[in-house]
Design a protein around this motif. Sequence first.
Motif, PDB file in Angstrom:
ATOM      1  N   ASP A 201      -5.883   8.293  38.813  1.00  0.00           N
ATOM      2  CA  ASP A 201      -6.059   8.679  37.356  1.00  0.00           C
ATOM      3  C   ASP A 201      -4.812   9.565  36.711  1.00  0.00           C
ATOM      4  OD1 ASP A 201      -8.015   9.488  35.117  1.00  0.00           O
ATOM      5  OD2 ASP A 201      -6.985  11.451  35.610  1.00  0.00           O
ATOM      6  N   ALA A 202      -4.249  10.270  37.557  1.00  0.00           N
ATOM      7  CA  ALA A 202      -2.948  10.819  37.280  1.00  0.00           C
ATOM      8  C   ALA A 202      -1.779   9.905  37.025  1.00  0.00           C
ATOM      9  CB  ALA A 202      -2.560  11.774  38.077  1.00  0.00           C
ATOM     10  N   ALA A 203      -1.724   8.851  37.669  1.00  0.00           N
ATOM     11  CA  ALA A 203      -0.585   7.802  37.490  1.00  0.00           C
ATOM     12  C   ALA A 203      -0.946   7.070  36.255  1.00  0.00           C
ATOM     13  CB  ALA A 203      -0.655   6.721  38.736  1.00  0.00           C
ATOM     14  N   HIS A 204      -2.053   6.845  36.022  1.00  0.00           N
ATOM     15  CA  HIS A 204      -2.439   6.226  34.730  1.00  0.00           C
ATOM     16  C   HIS A 204      -2.004   6.950  33.331  1.00  0.00           C
ATOM     17  CE1 HIS A 204      -5.308   3.105  36.258  1.00  0.00           C
ATOM     18  NE2 HIS A 204      -4.650   2.214  35.373  1.00  0.00           N
ATOM     19  N   ARG A 205      -2.391   8.380  33.658  1.00  0.00           N
ATOM     20  CA  ARG A 205      -1.930   9.207  32.732  1.00  0.00           C
ATOM     21  C   ARG A 205      -0.491   9.400  32.384  1.00  0.00           C
ATOM     22  NH1 ARG A 205      -6.365  12.341  30.783  1.00  0.00           N
ATOM     23  NH2 ARG A 205      -7.983  12.172  32.057  1.00  0.00           N
ATOM     24  N   ALA A 206       0.288   9.250  33.484  1.00  0.00           N
ATOM     25  CA  ALA A 206       1.824   9.326  33.444  1.00  0.00           C
ATOM     26  C   ALA A 206       2.297   8.229  32.621  1.00  0.00           C
ATOM     27  CB  ALA A 206       2.347   9.485  35.059  1.00  0.00           C
ATOM     28  N   LEU A 207       1.502   7.105  32.768  1.00  0.00           N
ATOM     29  CA  LEU A 207       2.203   5.791  32.192  1.00  0.00           C
ATOM     30  C   LEU A 207       1.772   5.777  30.553  1.00  0.00           C
ATOM     31  CD1 LEU A 207       1.660   3.057  34.806  1.00  0.00           C
ATOM     32  CD2 LEU A 207       3.778   4.053  33.958  1.00  0.00           C
ATOM     33  N   GLY A 208       0.859   6.836  30.417  1.00  0.00           N
ATOM     34  CA  GLY A 208       0.534   6.867  28.848  1.00  0.00           C
ATOM     35  C   GLY A 208      -0.652   6.413  28.382  1.00  0.00           C
ATOM     36  N   ALA A 209      -1.699   5.989  29.558  1.00  0.00           N
ATOM     37  CA  ALA A 209      -3.088   5.847  29.281  1.00  0.00           C
ATOM     38  C   ALA A 209      -3.945   7.252  29.195  1.00  0.00           C
ATOM     39  CB  ALA A 209      -3.685   4.936  30.294  1.00  0.00           C
ATOM     40  N   SER A 210      -5.167   7.205  28.879  1.00  0.00           N
ATOM     41  CA  SER A 210      -5.922   8.369  28.962  1.00  0.00           C
ATOM     42  C   SER A 210      -6.727   8.619  30.135  1.00  0.00           C
ATOM     43  CB  SER A 210      -6.761   8.376  27.778  1.00  0.00           C
ATOM     44  OG  SER A 210      -7.693   7.283  27.909  1.00  0.00           O
ATOM     45  N   GLY A 211      -5.903   8.272  31.312  1.00  0.00           N
ATOM     46  CA  GLY A 211      -6.506   8.235  32.738  1.00  0.00           C
ATOM     47  C   GLY A 211      -7.098   6.959  32.892  1.00  0.00           C
ATOM     48  N   SER A 212      -7.867   6.965  34.076  1.00  0.00           N
ATOM     49  CA  SER A 212      -8.530   5.741  34.685  1.00  0.00           C
ATOM     50  C   SER A 212      -9.792   5.675  33.702  1.00  0.00           C
ATOM     51  CB  SER A 212      -8.829   5.929  35.938  1.00  0.00           C
ATOM     52  OG  SER A 212      -7.508   5.971  36.837  1.00  0.00           O
ATOM     53  N   SER A 213     -10.158   4.466  33.329  1.00  0.00           N
ATOM     54  CA  SER A 213     -11.435   4.056  32.808  1.00  0.00           C
ATOM     55  C   SER A 213     -12.645   3.969  33.798  1.00  0.00           C
ATOM     56  CB  SER A 213     -11.307   2.805  31.889  1.00  0.00           C
ATOM     57  OG  SER A 213     -10.967   1.740  32.747  1.00  0.00           O
ATOM     58  N   PHE A 214     -12.273   3.733  35.007  1.00  0.00           N
ATOM     59  CA  PHE A 214     -13.018   3.725  36.166  1.00  0.00           C
ATOM     60  C   PHE A 214     -12.095   3.788  37.350  1.00  0.00           C
ATOM     61  CE2 PHE A 214     -12.241  -0.548  35.944  1.00  0.00           C
ATOM     62  CZ  PHE A 214     -12.231  -0.978  37.183  1.00  0.00           C
ATOM     63  N   CYS A 215     -12.675   4.057  38.773  1.00  0.00           N
ATOM     64  CA  CYS A 215     -11.920   3.876  39.775  1.00  0.00           C
ATOM     65  C   CYS A 215     -12.788   3.692  41.082  1.00  0.00           C
ATOM     66  CB  CYS A 215     -10.948   4.980  39.966  1.00  0.00           C
ATOM     67  SG  CYS A 215      -9.726   4.703  41.368  1.00  0.00           S
ATOM     68  N   ALA A 216     -12.784   2.725  41.973  1.00  0.00           N
ATOM     69  CA  ALA A 216     -13.314   2.540  43.153  1.00  0.00           C
ATOM     70  C   ALA A 216     -12.467   2.611  44.164  1.00  0.00           C
ATOM     71  CB  ALA A 216     -14.490   1.427  43.164  1.00  0.00           C
ATOM     72  N   VAL A 217     -12.325   3.410  45.007  1.00  0.00           N
ATOM     73  CA  VAL A 217     -11.552   3.125  46.550  1.00  0.00           C
ATOM     74  C   VAL A 217     -12.593   3.484  47.661  1.00  0.00           C
ATOM     75  CG1 VAL A 217      -9.884   4.480  47.652  1.00  0.00           C
ATOM     76  CG2 VAL A 217      -9.889   4.525  45.295  1.00  0.00           C
ATOM     77  N   GLN A 218     -12.479   2.054  48.373  1.00  0.00           N
ATOM     78  CA  GLN A 218     -13.466   1.860  49.494  1.00  0.00           C
ATOM     79  C   GLN A 218     -12.517   1.502  50.695  1.00  0.00           C
ATOM     80  OE1 GLN A 218     -15.602  -0.306  46.178  1.00  0.00           O
ATOM     81  NE2 GLN A 218     -16.256  -1.095  48.016  1.00  0.00           N
ATOM     82  N   PHE A 219     -12.954   1.943  51.876  1.00  0.00           N
ATOM     83  CA  PHE A 219     -12.495   1.561  52.986  1.00  0.00           C
ATOM     84  C   PHE A 219     -13.267   1.142  54.253  1.00  0.00           C
ATOM     85  CE2 PHE A 219      -9.962   6.078  52.201  1.00  0.00           C
ATOM     86  CZ  PHE A 219      -9.140   5.439  51.312  1.00  0.00           C
ATOM     87  N   GLY A 220     -12.887   0.217  54.868  1.00  0.00           N
ATOM     88  CA  GLY A 220     -13.638  -0.462  56.076  1.00  0.00           C
ATOM     89  C   GLY A 220     -15.048  -0.816  55.476  1.00  0.00           C
ATOM     90  N   ARG A 221     -16.271  -0.087  56.238  1.00  0.00           N
ATOM     91  CA  ARG A 221     -17.461  -0.909  55.969  1.00  0.00           C
ATOM     92  C   ARG A 221     -17.692  -0.864  54.640  1.00  0.00           C
ATOM     93  NH1 ARG A 221     -22.296   2.328  56.077  1.00  0.00           N
ATOM     94  NH2 ARG A 221     -24.025   1.101  55.940  1.00  0.00           N
ATOM     95  N   ALA A 222     -17.425   0.297  53.950  1.00  0.00           N
ATOM     96  CA  ALA A 222     -17.774   0.332  52.334  1.00  0.00           C
ATOM     97  C   ALA A 222     -17.172  -0.573  51.580  1.00  0.00           C
ATOM     98  CB  ALA A 222     -16.923   1.805  51.735  1.00  0.00           C
ATOM     99  N   THR A 223     -16.229  -1.562  51.871  1.00  0.00           N
ATOM    100  CA  THR A 223     -15.941  -2.649  51.295  1.00  0.00           C
ATOM    101  C   THR A 223     -16.882  -3.706  51.054  1.00  0.00           C
ATOM    102  OG1 THR A 223     -14.929  -3.814  53.016  1.00  0.00           O
ATOM    103  CG2 THR A 223     -13.564  -2.273  51.762  1.00  0.00           C
ATOM    104  N   ALA A 224     -17.854  -3.689  51.993  1.00  0.00           N
ATOM    105  CA  ALA A 224     -19.128  -4.635  52.141  1.00  0.00           C
ATOM    106  C   ALA A 224     -20.143  -4.445  50.683  1.00  0.00           C
ATOM    107  CB  ALA A 224     -19.674  -4.533  53.377  1.00  0.00           C
ATOM    108  N   PHE A 225     -19.857  -3.523  50.014  1.00  0.00           N
ATOM    109  CA  PHE A 225     -20.961  -3.174  49.224  1.00  0.00           C
ATOM    110  C   PHE A 225     -20.101  -3.367  47.813  1.00  0.00           C
ATOM    111  CE2 PHE A 225     -22.362  -1.145  52.765  1.00  0.00           C
ATOM    112  CZ  PHE A 225     -23.768  -1.400  52.962  1.00  0.00           C
ATOM    113  N   PRO A 226     -20.471  -4.173  46.803  1.00  0.00           N
ATOM    114  CA  PRO A 226     -19.344  -4.308  45.618  1.00  0.00           C
ATOM    115  C   PRO A 226     -19.199  -3.181  44.890  1.00  0.00           C
ATOM    116  CG  PRO A 226     -21.219  -6.133  45.952  1.00  0.00           C
ATOM    117  CD  PRO A 226     -21.488  -5.157  47.062  1.00  0.00           C
ATOM    118  N   HIS A 227     -20.113  -2.099  44.995  1.00  0.00           N
ATOM    119  CA  HIS A 227     -19.561  -1.083  44.228  1.00  0.00           C
ATOM    120  C   HIS A 227     -19.790   0.362  45.034  1.00  0.00           C
ATOM    121  CE1 HIS A 227     -21.013  -3.061  40.347  1.00  0.00           C
ATOM    122  NE2 HIS A 227     -19.757  -2.984  40.348  1.00  0.00           N
ATOM    123  N   GLY A 228     -19.387   0.090  46.363  1.00  0.00           N
ATOM    124  CA  GLY A 228     -18.941   1.017  47.136  1.00  0.00           C
ATOM    125  C   GLY A 228     -20.516   1.804  47.787  1.00  0.00           C
ATOM    126  N   LEU A 229     -20.225   2.787  48.452  1.00  0.00           N
ATOM    127  CA  LEU A 229     -21.122   3.727  49.167  1.00  0.00           C
ATOM    128  C   LEU A 229     -20.890   5.315  48.480  1.00  0.00           C
ATOM    129  CD1 LEU A 229     -21.303   2.477  52.739  1.00  0.00           C
ATOM    130  CD2 LEU A 229     -22.945   2.167  51.080  1.00  0.00           C
TER     131      LEU A 229
END
Length: 392
Positions: A201-229
């Motif tokens: 979110d901060a990096a998008h703002r630094a580039l001039g956007a108004s932050g992330s419009s959405f963000c999903a960060v998934q590790f390991g088993r959570a990647t098996a769920f399209p929208h995470g856990l």
Amino acid sequence: MIGGSTADAELTALTRWAAPAAGITQAERLARLDRVRALAEARGADAVLVNAGPSLHYFAGVSWRATERLVALLVPVTGEPRMICPAFERGSLEAELAVPADLLLWEEDADPVRLVADALPSGATLAVDPLLPFHYGEALRAAGLALIDGAAAIDGCRMVKSAAELALMRQAKAMTLEVHRRAARILTPGIAASAVVRFIDAAHRALGASGSSFCAVQFGRATAFPHGLPGDQVLEEDTLVLIDTGCTVHGYHSDITRTYAFGQVDDEVRALWALEKEAQAAAFDAVAPGVPCEAVDAAARRVLEGAGLGPDYRLPGLPHRAGHGIGMAIHEPAYLVRGDRTPLSPGMCFSNEPMIVVPDRFGIRLEDHFHVTETGAAWFTEPQVSIDQPFG
């Protein structure tokens, strides 16, 4: 590069986007209004009603989301547009309204539906935004108007992007890809997914956007769920990472996913990563003007089914459509899915993300976007190079 840096170092290195794309001009918006009038008239409508949300932003420059109060643009087939809006919002409306329009203002104790009905001839046919709440549609019908689905007129305009729209989308996607690159650099054992989300979110703002419009960060088993856990994961060594994020530029969306190895992952994961890349490429290669949207989804599925996955939506395999339209909404018509026979046309824009899911173990999604050209497709962002080199 994966790892080896810090959030502070990466944010310090970012500056506002050097060559921002120009916004949409009033002349282009007026041409959109002429187009929606023509499409509505061809459907037998006397006017179109555009609800607050992405379509109102598209036609009038008003970026408001829909609420319980009716805010809408009434576009007669002949005559000037009219904005229906709460009276107390007049100043805010005038600050954003990007096209000439008469204002039909209503006080809190008034009926805004009556304003719409009184602005049209008795018994007029109104093409209604498919995102207009049901209760307003029923009230308009009770007021004596004949309603038809306005999707053909509204989506008929929005699906095909102009050169100016493509430039805004290209910038949004390039910004998000740069954020992805830097997010990969801050990964380290023990980092929480929430810390990566905050960085993105901060990096998008630094580039001039108004932050992330959405963000999903998934590790390991959570990647098996399209929208995470639910919950906040912590990164471990030798883990699969999936990050899906985007931003907006003048209302136009990016939406990019990268899946890569943090350390070592086993041969099965690597083999399915390569198959995912092959399926994404097959979908891209299937694109040509006149080809139905569903054929692109079918091309990706043939690759997966040829390797023994699926068929259809069975797992292991691809649990959802291969892609979606994108523009002023992150998901918008048309869709790369069986049953959507909309013919592809130059200027249409789509995600390409035929995800592979191995239930309860891992998932791999590579998501880039393309626009249809006169001869095929063109990428907005180059696809991921390998499971170990997400950015070349």
